[in-house]
Write a protein that holds these residues in place. Structure first.
Motif, mmCIF file in Angstrom:
data_model
loop_
_atom_site.group_PDB
_atom_site.id
_atom_site.type_symbol
_atom_site.label_atom_id
_atom_site.label_comp_id
_atom_site.label_asym_id
_atom_site.label_seq_id
_atom_site.Cartn_x
_atom_site.Cartn_y
_atom_site.Cartn_z
ATOM 1 N N GLY A 36 0.799 -1.225 0.000
ATOM 2 C CA GLY A 36 0.000 0.000 0.000
ATOM 3 C C GLY A 36 0.833 1.277 0.000
ATOM 4 O O GLY A 36 0.288 2.382 0.019
ATOM 5 N N ARG A 37 2.164 1.139 -0.020
ATOM 6 C CA ARG A 37 3.007 2.346 0.005
ATOM 7 C C ARG A 37 2.876 3.120 -1.318
ATOM 8 O O ARG A 37 2.767 2.507 -2.376
ATOM 9 C CB ARG A 37 4.489 1.951 0.171
ATOM 10 C CG ARG A 37 4.803 1.336 1.517
ATOM 11 C CD ARG A 37 6.266 0.937 1.592
ATOM 12 N NE ARG A 37 6.574 -0.189 0.714
ATOM 13 C CZ ARG A 37 7.784 -0.708 0.565
ATOM 14 N NH1 ARG A 37 8.818 -0.183 1.209
ATOM 15 N NH2 ARG A 37 7.991 -1.745 -0.233
ATOM 16 N N PRO A 38 2.935 4.471 -1.265
ATOM 17 C CA PRO A 38 2.919 5.218 -2.532
ATOM 18 C C PRO A 38 4.171 4.895 -3.344
ATOM 19 O O PRO A 38 5.260 4.766 -2.783
ATOM 20 C CB PRO A 38 2.911 6.690 -2.112
ATOM 21 C CG PRO A 38 3.131 6.735 -0.653
ATOM 22 C CD PRO A 38 2.999 5.351 -0.092
ATOM 23 N N ARG A 39 4.006 4.739 -4.655
ATOM 24 C CA ARG A 39 5.165 4.477 -5.507
ATOM 25 C C ARG A 39 5.751 5.807 -5.968
ATOM 26 O O ARG A 39 5.009 6.739 -6.284
ATOM 27 C CB ARG A 39 4.751 3.646 -6.722
ATOM 28 C CG ARG A 39 4.226 2.265 -6.363
ATOM 29 C CD ARG A 39 3.748 1.517 -7.622
ATOM 30 N NE ARG A 39 3.164 0.223 -7.305
ATOM 31 C CZ ARG A 39 2.097 -0.286 -7.934
ATOM 32 N NH1 ARG A 39 1.507 0.378 -8.908
ATOM 33 N NH2 ARG A 39 1.639 -1.480 -7.589
ATOM 34 N N ARG A 40 7.069 5.871 -6.016
ATOM 35 C CA ARG A 40 7.757 7.051 -6.557
ATOM 36 C C ARG A 40 7.579 7.016 -8.082
ATOM 37 O O ARG A 40 7.596 5.939 -8.677
ATOM 38 C CB ARG A 40 9.243 6.962 -6.185
ATOM 39 C CG ARG A 40 9.472 6.904 -4.671
ATOM 40 C CD ARG A 40 10.749 6.192 -4.280
ATOM 41 N NE ARG A 40 11.953 6.855 -4.746
ATOM 42 C CZ ARG A 40 13.169 6.295 -4.727
ATOM 43 N NH1 ARG A 40 13.332 5.049 -4.259
ATOM 44 N NH2 ARG A 40 14.207 6.959 -5.148
ATOM 45 N N CYS A 41 7.391 8.185 -8.711
ATOM 46 C CA CYS A 41 7.118 8.213 -10.156
ATOM 47 C C CYS A 41 8.106 9.097 -10.903
ATOM 48 O O CYS A 41 8.608 10.082 -10.339
ATOM 49 C CB CYS A 41 5.705 8.749 -10.413
ATOM 50 S SG CYS A 41 4.409 7.743 -9.697
ATOM 51 N N GLY A 42 8.353 8.792 -12.160
ATOM 52 C CA GLY A 42 9.232 9.624 -12.978
ATOM 53 C C GLY A 42 9.073 9.297 -14.454
ATOM 54 O O GLY A 42 8.322 8.397 -14.840
ATOM 55 N N TRP A 43 9.806 10.063 -15.290
ATOM 56 C CA TRP A 43 9.740 9.848 -16.744
ATOM 57 C C TRP A 43 10.359 8.501 -17.121
ATOM 58 O O TRP A 43 11.132 7.915 -16.360
ATOM 59 C CB TRP A 43 10.486 10.963 -17.488
ATOM 60 C CG TRP A 43 9.895 12.320 -17.304
ATOM 61 C CD1 TRP A 43 10.501 13.391 -16.719
ATOM 62 C CD2 TRP A 43 8.596 12.775 -17.721
ATOM 63 N NE1 TRP A 43 9.659 14.480 -16.733
ATOM 64 C CE2 TRP A 43 8.477 14.124 -17.346
ATOM 65 C CE3 TRP A 43 7.517 12.163 -18.365
ATOM 66 C CZ2 TRP A 43 7.326 14.878 -17.593
ATOM 67 C CZ3 TRP A 43 6.372 12.912 -18.618
ATOM 68 C CH2 TRP A 43 6.283 14.251 -18.233
ATOM 69 N N LEU A 44 10.034 8.069 -18.328
ATOM 70 C CA LEU A 44 10.584 6.815 -18.850
ATOM 71 C C LEU A 44 12.104 6.954 -18.993
ATOM 72 O O LEU A 44 12.606 7.960 -19.482
ATOM 73 C CB LEU A 44 9.948 6.521 -20.210
ATOM 74 C CG LEU A 44 10.275 5.150 -20.793
ATOM 75 C CD1 LEU A 44 9.725 4.048 -19.903
ATOM 76 C CD2 LEU A 44 9.697 5.016 -22.197
ATOM 77 N N ASP A 45 12.830 5.937 -18.545
ATOM 78 C CA ASP A 45 14.290 5.951 -18.568
ATOM 79 C C ASP A 45 14.769 4.903 -19.580
ATOM 80 O O ASP A 45 14.780 3.707 -19.300
ATOM 81 C CB ASP A 45 14.807 5.626 -17.159
ATOM 82 C CG ASP A 45 16.325 5.668 -17.079
ATOM 83 O OD1 ASP A 45 16.984 5.624 -18.141
ATOM 84 O OD2 ASP A 45 16.834 5.735 -15.955
ATOM 85 N N LEU A 46 15.153 5.374 -20.777
ATOM 86 C CA LEU A 46 15.551 4.429 -21.832
ATOM 87 C C LEU A 46 16.948 3.855 -21.608
ATOM 88 O O LEU A 46 17.266 2.797 -22.157
ATOM 89 C CB LEU A 46 15.492 5.105 -23.203
ATOM 90 C CG LEU A 46 14.097 5.323 -23.775
ATOM 91 C CD1 LEU A 46 14.180 5.937 -25.161
ATOM 92 C CD2 LEU A 46 13.311 4.029 -23.839
ATOM 93 N N VAL A 47 17.763 4.528 -20.804
ATOM 94 C CA VAL A 47 19.080 3.959 -20.497
ATOM 95 C C VAL A 47 18.867 2.670 -19.695
ATOM 96 O O VAL A 47 19.410 1.610 -20.013
ATOM 97 C CB VAL A 47 19.954 4.958 -19.696
ATOM 98 C CG1 VAL A 47 21.298 4.333 -19.356
ATOM 99 C CG2 VAL A 47 20.129 6.251 -20.470
#
Ligand code: GDP
Ligand code: IMO
Ligand code: MG
Length: 423
Positions: free
Chosen positions: A302-313
Motif C-alpha cells: 500500500g506504500r505510494p510508488r515514486r514516479c518519474g519519466w521513462l528511462d531508456l538507459v
C-alpha cells in the motif's frame, strides 16, 4: 515445445499480472519462477479486481495449470490467505495449482529477521516488503532452508525448531526493538502448513520436461523487475532473487535453449517503491499526476510508488540483459493530457554523456538527458484497436521501438483485461 517468458523491465509493478492473465488463453501452463509474497500482481476482469502474491496469474482460466516453481519462496500463512480469497471463484485448486517440492518456505522468524535487519539499517534500509524474502533466500543459499518437499517427511518439525531457534538468537543479535509472540505466529504457521499440505506437490522440473515433450505450451511468469535483480539491479536496493531471464532457467529447471519468446513489460513512465536510486524521479506536479492518475500504490504494502519519466538507459539495459524479443507497454492512458512528455535517452555521468547503465546511478553521479515528445490528449481507455491509437502516441511508440530495437506488440490502456491493444 518452447517455453516463453514474461518479465518486468523496470523496478516492478509494470503490470505483469494483467498481461499474464491476457496471454494465458494461449498457454497450457503458467509457471512462476522466482520471488514470493513480496510480489503483488493485480488482475481486473468482469468487474473483479484481484491481487495475487504467490499464485501464478493464470489461475482464473479453467483448464490452465498454474505451477509455483522451485525458485519461488512460499509463506504458508500468506498462501492460505490467497487461497481463502479465491474460494468465491470455485476453482479446482487441487488440480490447477501445482507446487514444486524444491520451493523454499518462509518461516515466521524469516519475517521477523527481515524486520530486524531493516530496523538495524536505519536510514540505509532497503525498504523491503517485510515479507521475509531476504532471510529466506539467505537460508536457501546458506543451505539451511526448509523446502516444500520436507513437509512430506516425518522429521521436518525438528528441522523447523532448530532453524527457528537459531533465528531467534539472530534477532537478539540485531539488538533492535522487534516485538513478537512466536507462539502465536507458530500456531498460525502450522495451521497454514496443513492447508499447504492439502495441495499437490510435484517434482516440477520433471513435470515441465514431460510437458515440453508432450507439446504443451508454457509461459514463465516473473515477479519484481529487472532493476531489482540481485545481480543486475541497483544493488543493494534490490530483492534477493534473479528476476531476469536466467532466473527462469534456475527457477524452473528449463534449459536456456528452450526459451523462445521473451516478453519484456514496461510502463510508459517509471515507478519504484522502497529505497534506492531513481535518476528520472519527479518531485513536481508531473510526478504527482502520474501517481494519482496511475493509482500508484503498492499492491502488497500500500506504500505510494515514486514516479518519474521513462528511462531508456535503464530500459535498454534490461532489454539487453534479458534478450527481450517483444515489448509490452503499459499505462499509456495515464500519460493522456500532458502537453509534452520527456524520455531519458542518456545520462550525464561524471562529466561524460553515456548511454549504458553504469555501476553507480546515485543522483550525485547521474543527470538524465531528456528528449521532449508531444503528448496526446485523447482518453485511451475505451480503445481496443491499433487503428484508434492517436498519432502522438504512435510517434512515442515508434521512438521507443527505434531506441530499443525491439517491437512493441501490446499497448495496455487500462487495468481491465479488455483494455489491451495488440499491434
Ligand atoms: P505487477 O506487479 O507487475 O503485476 O503490477 P501491479 O499489479 O503491482 O501494478 C500494476 C497496476 O497498474 C495495477 O493496479 C493494475 O491494475 C494497473 N494497470 C495495469 N495495466 C494498466 C494500464 O494499462 N493502465 C492503467 N491505468 N492501469 C493499469
Ligand atoms: P511485483 O512482482 C515492486 C522491492 C521492495 C524493496 C525491494 C526489496 O509486484 O512487481 P524485498 O521484500 O523483496 O526484500 O524488497 O524490492 N520490491 C518490489 N517492488 N514490485 C514488487 O513485486 C516488489 N517486490 C519487492 O519495495 O524496495
Ligand atoms: Mg506488483
Amino acid at each position: 515445445m518452447a517455453v516463453d517468458l514474461l518479465l518486468g523491465l523496470q523496478w516492478g509493478d509494470e503490470g505483469k499480472g494483467k498481461i499474464v492473465d491476457v496471454l494465458t488463453k494461449d498457454y497450457d501452463i503458467i509457471a512462476r519462477f522466482q520471488g514470493g509474497p513480496n510480489a503483488g500482481h493485480t488482475l481486473e476482469f468482469d468487474g473483479h479486481k484481484h491481487v495475487l502474491h504467490t499464485i501464478p496469474s493464470g489461475i482464473f482460466h479453467e483448464g490452465t495449470i498454474n505451477l509455483v516453481g522451485n525458485g519461488v519462496v512460499i509463506d504458508p500463512v500468506i498462501f492460505k490467505r490467497e487461497l481463502d480469497n479465491l474460494a468465491k471463484f470455485n476453482l479446482d485448486i487441487k488440480k490447477s495449482l501445482l507446487i514444486s517440492r524444491k520451493a523454499h518456505l518462509i518461516l515466521p522468524t524469516h519475517r521477523l529477521l527481515d524486520a530486524a535487519s531493516e530496523a538495524s539499517k536505519g536510514k540505509a534500509k532497503i525498504g523491503s516488503t517485510l515479507k521475509g524474502i531476504g532471510p529466506t533466500y539467505m537460508d536457501k543459499t546458506g543451505r539451511n532452508g526448509i523446502r516444500v518437499g520436507d513437509l512430506e517427511m516425518d522429521n521436518w518439525q525438528e528441522k523447523y525448531r532448530a532453524l527457528a531457534d537459531k533465528h531467534e538468537a539472530m534477532i537478539d543479535f540485531y539488538n533492535v526493538d522487534v516485538q513478537y509472540d512466536l507462539a502465536d505466529l507458530e500456531a498460525e504457521f502450522f495451521k497454514a502448513v496443513e492447508v499447504l499440505k492439502s495441495l499437490t506437490f510435484i517434482d516440477s522440473e520433471e513435470y515441465l520436461h514431460q510437458a515440453q515433450q508432450n507439446g504443451k505450451t508454457i509461459l514463465a511468469e516473473g515477479a519484481q523487475g529487472s532493476l531489482l535483480d540481485i545481480d543486475f539491479g541497483t544493488y543493494p536496493f534490490v530483492t534477493s532473487s534473479n528476476t531476469t531471464a536466467a532466473g527462469a532457467c534456475t527457477g524452473l529447471g528449463v534449459a536456456p535453449g528452450k526459451i523462445k519468446e521473451v516478453f519484456g513489460i514496461f510502463k510508459a513512465y517509471t515507478t519504484r517503491v522502497g529505497s534506492g536510486p531513481f535518476p528520472t524521479e519527479l518531485f513536481d506536479e508531473a510526478g504527482e499526476i502520474m501517481g494519482r492518475v496511475g493509482n500508484e500504490f503498492g499492491a502488497t504494502t500500500g506504500r505510494p510508488r515514486r514516479c518519474g519519466w521513462l528511462d531508456l538507459v535503464a530500459l535498454r539495459y534490461a532489454v539487453q540483459v534479458n534478450g527481450v524479443t517483444q515489448l509490452i507497454m503499459m499505462k499509456g492512458d495515464v500519460l493522456s493530457g500532458f502537453d509534452t512528455l520527456k524520455v531519458c535517452t542518456a545520462y550525464n555521468y561524471k562529466g561524460e554523456t553515456i548511454q549504458h547503465f553504469p555501476y553507480n546511478i546515485e543522483a550525485e553521479n547521474v543527470t538524465p538527458v531528456y528528449t521532449e515528445m508531444k503528448g496526446w490528449q485523447a482518453d485511451l481507455t475505451k480503445m481496443t484497436e491499433a487503428s484508434q491509437i492517436p498519432q502522438a502516441l504512435n510517434d512515442y511508440i515508434d521512438f521507443l521501438e527505434k531506441e530499443l530495437e525491439v517491437p512493441i506488440k501490446i499497448v495496455s490502456v487500462g487495468p481491465d483485461r479488455k483494455q489491451t491493444i495488440h499491434r
